[in-house]
Design a protein around this motif. Structure first.
Motif: not given
Lengths: 706, 307
Positions: A139, A159, A186, A188, A223, A225, A253-255
């Motif tokens: 996380s 991954t 994607n 992750e 995480n 795309n 990037n979501d992070n």
């Protein structure tokens, strides 16, 4: 898993056709029916795997066989060709019951249009296993918890990529074609990452700004795309063919940042290093014009012109990062202009000429801002980021002469220059690395090639190139730009000169031979040797490197039913470098590979085959100043046996059995030195089983529907 | 399929169902199949060239040439001459001539626009060195079997792919052509896009940046540090850190002799030889080796690629 599809069809010889010709209309109908028939191959099976996770560390890297002892297998291959409607559909599915499934569809009307779709999954398991007390691993906000070594939880880092692609091609006319391809993927998971320069009451020793203390393993959370689009319009005239293309790449990037709770740890400095920037959103666009032109029947040209723009304007505050006042994002923009032209000509039958020139101008338009503090204390000054513009020119000339129908000689010259642009005066240099604005490399090549007649073909080639560059520059840690060094041998006598900038002499020789002494036996010999020698004003840094590679490949047909093949290869890589710390290291890597394979027919309905491969890779680290035993050798050995048998039950159906047995031994001191494990400050350890043995057996039923 | 249809025509002519066809001399490809049938050639009816509905599909003459002396042996010649263009391993037809036959149709594809002068063209590689035409499946077009073809010449890459840190090529999840365009490119080493980095970014876009703090060798060329074909070092690094890093950077510790047994405890300080040589080596602290987008202006600034 790959299916081998054997087509069992009525063999229509010319004679048979001639006889059937008496019934021409019937035959024509039969032809269409046969051609229109769908052909579907379904492979369904069950596999069993032994060995623990630790035994499969390297075996499972990409095959998805993580810890399950039984796996289902399902592959599909469907094909429908309908000449009467000019349509052709192909659908493939592989590993449909596993973690690495792939699906592909091609639907086309050849000569008119084509539609493609594909879906894929790919998992990569880190071969190392982590034991840690970390909570929330993977996380963006993990919690550090100290545990005694080896008492934490097991963490499997992996991954996974999941991708979807669509494509469409339309042949508008015999001259005009349009194609567009879209792909979105994607990704992750988590991978090894970390943080250094932290300290804690838990760690003995002082915490100060000069030296860091411990290090933490904090997995990088992934995480993201990545979507790509490519569109191209192509036009063909009799002599000129060209296409205009657009390529777009969009990364999200979501992070944006990793913000761990360090528990009892703190930074050795202020502020606390508890916010690690992750890869920012970015995008790139490219337009290009490429094509070829026939000046005459023997002189042809090719060209490509491209303009690309890469931008990055991820919001700092949104990522929880604090930048200079008034600066919301980097606002990065790099424009790249590229041009490549080539021409080949055969003015007379015996002479071939080739010329090629490539130019690339990378223009970094990113605004400069004070992101750095150079120096410390009262002498501290602000420093900016750096303009990384560059210009590259690369060219080659080559002439080949056909001495006889068998022998051809070639001479070539190569040129490459890189201009890295003026150093950004307002930026600071950290570390003590001499810089160079320009490097230029020129080389010559010669080759003699023999065509395969009288069972022997081959080529021998030699090349030599020399790189040098502009005067050396010395950077400043106080943002005052760079100064040219008049006598680097004196003032930079203890510096390390980068191998990408240093003067270099590169020599290489390569030999290749293909010999077929009989219809049954074929042999291939390949040998190459190369050396790089670096010349720098100091005695430190990389001195020289060497590589060689020898291999023999062979194939032998024992009979119409049995064939053998194999190879033996050995390669060597060495590098010698010395350091201001006073030690010299001589690194030698030797790799030996052996392969032996066979295929055969045990009976009219039983096909068998197999392959035995062996790899021995040894890295030796010879050092001066070895006061504590120095560095052990790193040895990697892999033996793999793969066998298969395929039995035809009846026309259109068969059973296939696959056996795989793999043994790996790896002796690497990166995480474990003679039984003493490297440990992170919170007790986290990373291990890989030094001896890994795994076996796989798979039984597949293959059915051909028609 | 085309061959079979032609054979049907031959059959028809033999039985005189086409009127005067019985006495007519076959011409073109029809003449070829009077001698060559599927006893001679593997089935290619399910290949692109064998799809009769495609008006662009070639026949024997398209590739091999009209070959009049082969079709009709001249008087006084002991052996029947070969066709105009041969594509066998021992063919005396120059590669450039063979390739010209293929390019007659295939030069319209933008993927082959830069074939002329490319490494494979300059090395006299013929299309049929890699491609199998008289077959329903071409090994080089399949991800699972493509390397068998490429390794025929590229032995060093075969060795590298057998190393533990590699792209999933041996597993059949990737192929050489995912990164390379063997028909020519504007980049070095026949990479698919215009540079090595741009090719890498097609799968590793997170490395593109641009970053607040870039790492120049990374920005310049991924292959300065990585060997994409495989190495024995994690992350396909060309050499093990700190050796790789110390080719440009001075070492922190004055002890260069590697990890010291007995010193591997949590009390270890990060700049001693243990932390420099073991674990992720330099990357234990300098984790942002590809570049950092951290804009912080407080010391130590992220310029050192630690956060």
């Amino acid at each position: 898993m790959t299916s081998i599809v054997t087509s069992f069809r009525f063999q229509r010889t010319a004679l048979a056709l001639a006889v059937c010709a008496a019934f021409a209309p019937v035959q024509a109908q039969a032809e269409d029916d046969a051609a229109s028939a769908a052909q579907t191959t379904i492979s369904v099976g069950l596999g069993a795997v032994d060995g623990s996770n630790a035994d499969r560390a390297l075996f499972r890297q990409y095959n998805g066989l993580r810890d399950q002892s039984a796996v289902g297998m399902l592959d599909i291959d469907y094909s429908l060709r309908k000449p009467e409607t000019s349509s052709w559909v192909q659908f493939t599915g592989s590993n449909l019951l596993g973690d690495t499934r792939e699906l592909g569809l091609v639907w086309k009307n050849p000569g008119s249009w084509k539609f493609t779709a594909d879906y894929g999954e790919l998992v990569h398991y880190d071969p190392n296993r982590v034991n840690t007390g970390l909570l929330g691993a993977g996380s963006t906000t993990p919690q550090v918890v100290v545990v005694p070594q080896g008492t934490g939880a097991e963490l499997d880092l992996k991954t996974k990529r999941t991708s979807l692609g669509l494509g469409f091609t339309k042949i508008i006319s015999p001259r005009l074609q349009f194609a567009v391809d879209l792909k979105t993927e994607n990704k992750e998971g988590a991978r090894l990452f970390g943080l250094g320069q932290i300290c804690s009451p838990l760690i003995t020793g002082s915490c100060n700004t000069a030296l860091g203390s411990g290090v933490l393993m904090l997995p990088e959370p992934i995480n993201a795309n990545h979507s790509q689009v490519e569109a191209r319009l192509s036009y063909a005239l009799e002599k000129l063919r060209f296409s205009v293309g657009y390529y777009g790449s969009f990364y999200r990037n979501d992070n944006a940042a990793l913000q761990p709770n360090l528990g009892g740890f703190a930074s050795t400095t202020t502020p606390v290093l508890n916010s690690l920037a992750l890869a920012p959103d970015n995008q790139a666009h490219q337009l290009d014009l490429s094509g070829s032109y026939d000046f005459t029947g023997t002189t042809h040209g090719s060209f490509k012109l491209g303009y690309a723009q890469a931008t990055q304007n991820a919001d700092f505050a949104g990522a929880g990062l604090i930048g200079p006042a008034g600066v919301a994002n980097l606002g990065a923009q790099v424009n790249t202009t590229m041009a490549k032209i080539g021409i080949t000509s055969r003015p007379i039958p015996k002479l071939s000429l080739l010329a090629d020139l490539r130019y690339e101008d990378k223009d970094d338009q990113t605004p400069l801002a004070n992101y750095n503090v150079a120096g410390a204390g009262a002498t501290a000054v602000s420093a900016t980021n750096r303009d990384l513009s560059s210009k590259k020119i690369k060219g080659k000339l080559q002439a080949s002469w056909q001495f006889t129908s068998d022998y051809r000689g070639t001479l070539g010259a190569d040129y490459e220059s890189i201009d890295r642009g003026a150093f950004t005066a307002t930026s600071a240099v950290s570390g003590f690395i001499p810089l160079r604005q320009e490097t230029t490399e020129t080389g010559v090549r010669a080759e003699l090639r023999r065509r395969l007649t009288n069972d022997l073909s081959g080529a021998i080639s030699v090349s030599s190139s020399k790189r040098d560059g502009s005067n050396w520059l010395q950077g400043s840690s106080s943002a005052t730009g760079v100064t040219e060094v008049a006598d680097p041998a004196t003032s930079l006598s203890s510096a390390i000169f980068m191998p990408t900038l240093a003067d270099r002499q590169r020599d290489k020789i390569k030999l290749f031979a293909d010999w077929q002494p009989s219809e049954k036996l074929s042999l291939q010999f390949s040998a190459e040797e190369g050396k790089d020698k670096f010349s720098t004003p100091s005695t430190y840094g990389l001195h020289d490197t060497r590589m060689n590679q020898f291999s023999v490949d062979w194939g032998y047909a024992l009979s119409d039913k049995w064939a053998l093949n194999g190879y033996v290869s050995q390669g060597l890589q060495t590098l010698n470098q010395s350091h201001p710390a006073g030690y010299v290291i001589a690194f030698d890597n030797t790799n030996t590979g052996v392969g032996l394979g066979f295929t055969g027919k045990l009976a009219s309905k039983l096909l068998v085959g197999g392959n035995l491969s062996y790899v021995d890779d040894k890295s030796v680290y010879k050092q001066t100043l070895v006061s504590s035993g120095g560095l052990p050798d790193v040895v990697y050995r892999q033996t793999a046996l793969k066998l298969f048998g395929k039995y035809e039950l009846e026309k259109g159906s068969s059973v296939r059995v696959d056996l795989v047995h793999q043994r790996v031994s790896v002796n690497d001191w990166a995480w474990d030195n003679n039984g003493a494990q490297f440990a992170y400050s919170d007790g986290t350890t990373v291990t890989q089983n030094p001896n890994q043995t795994v076996s796989f057996i798979g039984v597949t039923y293959i059915y051909l529907l028609k | 399929m085309r061959i079979k249809r032609l054979m049907a025509v031959v059959g028809l002519s033999l039985f005189g169902l086409l009127g005067s066809a019985w006495s007519a001399e076959p011409v073109g490809a029809a003449l070829c199949v009077t001698c060559h049938d599927e006893e001679d050639l593997p089935d290619m009816s399910r290949s692109a060239h064998g799809f009769t509905a495609d008006k662009r599909a070639p026949d024997c003459i398209s590739c091999h040439g009209p070959s009049p002396t082969h079709a009709k042996k001249p008087a006084g010649v002991a052996e029947r001459p070969h066709p105009d263009r041969m594509f066998t391993k021992k063919s005396t037809t120059p590669a450039s001539e063979r390739n010209a036959a293929c390019l007659t149709c295939h030069n319209k594809d933008a993927k082959r626009a830069l074939w002329g002068g490319s490494q494979h063209d300059a090395a006299d590689v013929a299309c049929n060195s890699c491609h199998k035409i008289h077959a329903n499946s071409d090994k080089v077009l399949s991800k699972a079997t493509q390397t068998d073809v490429c390794y025929t010449c590229h032995k060093e890459q075969r060795t590298q792919m057998n190393r533990p840190s590699h792209h999933p090529v041996p597993e059949g999840k990737m192929s050489c052509s995912d990164c390379h365009n063997p028909h020519g490119s504007a980049g070095p080493k026949l990479v698919k896009r215009d540079s090595i980095n741009d090719t890498c970014y097609t799968c590793h876009a997170e490395k593109r940046g641009p970053f607040v703090h870039s790492h120049e060798p990374v920005t310049e060329d991924c292959s300065n540090c990585h060997n994409a074909h495989g190495t024995t070092v994690a992350s396909m690094l060309k050499a093990r850190p700190p050796l790789l890093c110390q080719q440009c950077h001075t070492p922190h510790a004055q002890t260069g002799d590697g990890p010291i047994p007995g010193q591997l405890t949590s009390a270890t300080r990060s700049q001693n030889s243990v932390t420099i040589w073991q674990g992720r080596s330099c990357l234990n602290c300098h984790t942002q080796v590809h570049g950092s987008n951290n804009p912080s202006t407080t010391n130590p600034t992220p310029q050192l690629l630690m956060r």
